[in-house]
Design an enzyme around this catalytic site. Structure first.
Site, PDB file in Angstrom:
ATOM      1  N   ASN A  81      51.224  38.881  39.472  1.00 37.87           N
ATOM      2  CA  ASN A  81      50.864  39.531  38.209  1.00 37.87           C
ATOM      3  C   ASN A  81      51.538  40.902  38.190  1.00 37.87           C
ATOM      4  O   ASN A  81      51.096  41.824  38.871  1.00 37.87           O
ATOM      5  CB  ASN A  81      49.342  39.652  38.104  1.00 37.87           C
ATOM      6  CG  ASN A  81      48.913  40.321  36.806  1.00 37.87           C
ATOM      7  OD1 ASN A  81      49.720  40.550  35.903  1.00 37.87           O
ATOM      8  ND2 ASN A  81      47.639  40.656  36.710  1.00 37.87           N
TER       9      ASN A  81
ATOM     10  N   LYS B  96      51.689  42.940  35.806  1.00 40.24           N
ATOM     11  CA  LYS B  96      50.950  43.891  34.965  1.00 40.24           C
ATOM     12  C   LYS B  96      51.932  44.661  34.064  1.00 40.24           C
ATOM     13  O   LYS B  96      52.938  44.091  33.638  1.00 40.24           O
ATOM     14  CB  LYS B  96      50.072  44.796  35.829  1.00 40.24           C
ATOM     15  CG  LYS B  96      49.152  43.980  36.753  1.00 40.24           C
ATOM     16  CD  LYS B  96      48.093  44.798  37.438  1.00 40.24           C
ATOM     17  CE  LYS B  96      47.253  43.901  38.322  1.00 40.24           C
ATOM     18  NZ  LYS B  96      46.122  44.613  38.955  1.00 40.24           N
TER      19      LYS B  96
ATOM     20  N   HIS C  98      41.706  38.249  33.035  1.00 35.61           N
ATOM     21  CA  HIS C  98      41.890  39.199  34.132  1.00 35.61           C
ATOM     22  C   HIS C  98      40.899  40.357  33.975  1.00 35.61           C
ATOM     23  O   HIS C  98      40.562  40.746  32.856  1.00 35.61           O
ATOM     24  CB  HIS C  98      43.328  39.728  34.153  1.00 35.61           C
ATOM     25  CG  HIS C  98      43.638  40.504  35.403  1.00 35.61           C
ATOM     26  ND1 HIS C  98      43.305  41.824  35.541  1.00 35.61           N
ATOM     27  CD2 HIS C  98      44.208  40.119  36.568  1.00 35.61           C
ATOM     28  CE1 HIS C  98      43.673  42.231  36.755  1.00 35.61           C
ATOM     29  NE2 HIS C  98      44.222  41.213  37.386  1.00 35.61           N
TER      30      HIS C  98
ATOM     31  N   GLU D  56      41.151  43.414  34.143  1.00 34.12           N
ATOM     32  CA  GLU D  56      41.611  44.529  33.302  1.00 34.12           C
ATOM     33  C   GLU D  56      41.467  44.187  31.818  1.00 34.12           C
ATOM     34  O   GLU D  56      41.180  45.065  31.001  1.00 34.12           O
ATOM     35  CB  GLU D  56      43.063  44.890  33.668  1.00 34.12           C
ATOM     36  CG  GLU D  56      43.118  45.619  34.990  1.00 34.12           C
ATOM     37  CD  GLU D  56      44.334  45.341  35.844  1.00 34.12           C
ATOM     38  OE1 GLU D  56      44.298  45.709  37.025  1.00 34.12           O
ATOM     39  OE2 GLU D  56      45.302  44.729  35.348  1.00 34.12           O
TER      40      GLU D  56
ATOM     41  N   GLU E 293      38.836  37.091  41.724  1.00 38.00           N
ATOM     42  CA  GLU E 293      39.301  38.441  42.007  1.00 38.00           C
ATOM     43  C   GLU E 293      38.129  39.418  41.973  1.00 38.00           C
ATOM     44  O   GLU E 293      37.711  39.842  40.890  1.00 38.00           O
ATOM     45  CB  GLU E 293      40.325  38.875  40.950  1.00 38.00           C
ATOM     46  CG  GLU E 293      41.595  38.069  40.936  1.00 38.00           C
ATOM     47  CD  GLU E 293      42.715  38.847  40.254  1.00 38.00           C
ATOM     48  OE1 GLU E 293      43.674  39.190  40.941  1.00 38.00           O
ATOM     49  OE2 GLU E 293      42.607  39.129  39.066  1.00 38.00           O
TER      50      GLU E 293
ATOM     51  N   GLY F  49      43.671  46.623  43.373  1.00 35.50           N
ATOM     52  CA  GLY F  49      44.400  47.887  43.316  1.00 35.50           C
ATOM     53  C   GLY F  49      43.735  49.017  44.070  1.00 35.50           C
ATOM     54  O   GLY F  49      44.146  50.169  43.988  1.00 35.50           O
TER      55      GLY F  49
ATOM     56  N   SER G 238      44.221  43.018  46.121  1.00 31.41           N
ATOM     57  CA  SER G 238      44.941  43.746  47.174  1.00 31.41           C
ATOM     58  C   SER G 238      45.478  42.822  48.274  1.00 31.41           C
ATOM     59  O   SER G 238      45.423  43.135  49.455  1.00 31.41           O
ATOM     60  CB  SER G 238      44.069  44.860  47.759  1.00 31.41           C
ATOM     61  OG  SER G 238      43.686  45.788  46.760  1.00 31.41           O
TER      62      SER G 238
END
Length: 247
Positions: free
Chosen positions: A10, A12, A94, A96, A164, A170, A210
């Protein structure tokens, strides 16, 4: 039943034509494990560019799409447009999208249904936040998210489930291989009870949060971890090591 290992990258909101072009050259030239399905999630504006440069054996995904085919939805893209660029996958739900952009479970379910109806494969993301894990409600959260996705899926062969934990994305914190396996195993049991045993055995449940060249081998060795959704490391040469985690 053997499940083909799946590694998604991904990217991003990162990269430009120069840096992504170099990354694509690295991936195209790399010796990759032939038993792994690889899909790279490109920013929407570069989907056409990436698909045209990437070796055909590597898949490309959009990072999001909308729930209808066309219309007055400024800034959105549809599965039909994604397919028109030769791209066969989309990442939906996701964290985010959920937590930065406020997408609801319901909307993610509607997007999943529309993407699948239009022939895209879906990488459907679920995962708990840190306060939810600390409150002991990880299962409640991920089962609720999974249920909304499951309610919108007819053909599970086109779906990869990505677990996730939001606290590990991150942040440099990775769920331990045992923590990841524990949730993946519970998700598979939930699928067996609520969908079917056949789907539970065949659906790929991948881990994101991560993942690096250093953490991937032990994670990959877990029985119910069928691959990865990789963030930052997918923009670096170590992505090759992650793809080859089982070699």
């Amino acid at each position: 039943m053997s499940r083909k290992f799946f590694v998604g990258g991904n990217w991003k909101m990162n990269g430009d034509k120069k840096s992504l072009g170099e990354l694509i050259q690295t991936l195209n030239a790399a010796k990759l494990d032939a038993n792994v399905e690889v899909v790279c999630g490109s920013p929407a504006i570069y989907l056409d560019f990436v698909r045209s440069k990437m070796d055909a054996k590597l898949g490309v995904a959009a990072q999001n799409c909308y729930k209808v085919a066309k219309g007055a939805f400024t800034g959105e893209i549809s599965p039909a447009m994604i397919k028109d660029c030769g791209v066969k996958w989309v990442i939906l739900g996701h964290s985010e999208r959920r937590h930065v952009f406020g997408e609801s479970d319901e909307l993610i379910g509607q997007k999943t249904a529309h993407a699948l109806e239009n022939g895209l494969g879906v990488i459907a993301c679920i995962g708990e936040k840190l306060d939810e894990r600390e409150a002991g409600i990880t299962e409640k959260v991920v089962f609720a998210q999974t249920k909304v996705i499951a309610d919108n899926v007819k053909d599970w062969s086109k779906v990869v489930l990505a677990y996730e934990p939001v606290w590990a994305i991150g942040t440099g914190k990775t769920a331990s291989p045992q923590q990841a396996q524990e949730v993946h195993e519970k998700l598979r049991a939930w699928m067996k009870t609520n969908v079917s045993e056949a789907v539970a055995n065949s659906v790929r449940i991948i881990y994101g949060g991560s993942v690096t060249g250093g953490t991937c081998k032990e994670l990959a060795s877990q029985k119910d971890v069928d691959g990865f959704l990789v963030g930052g490391a997918s923009l670096k040469a170590e992505f090759v090591d992650i793809i080859n985690a089982n070699v």
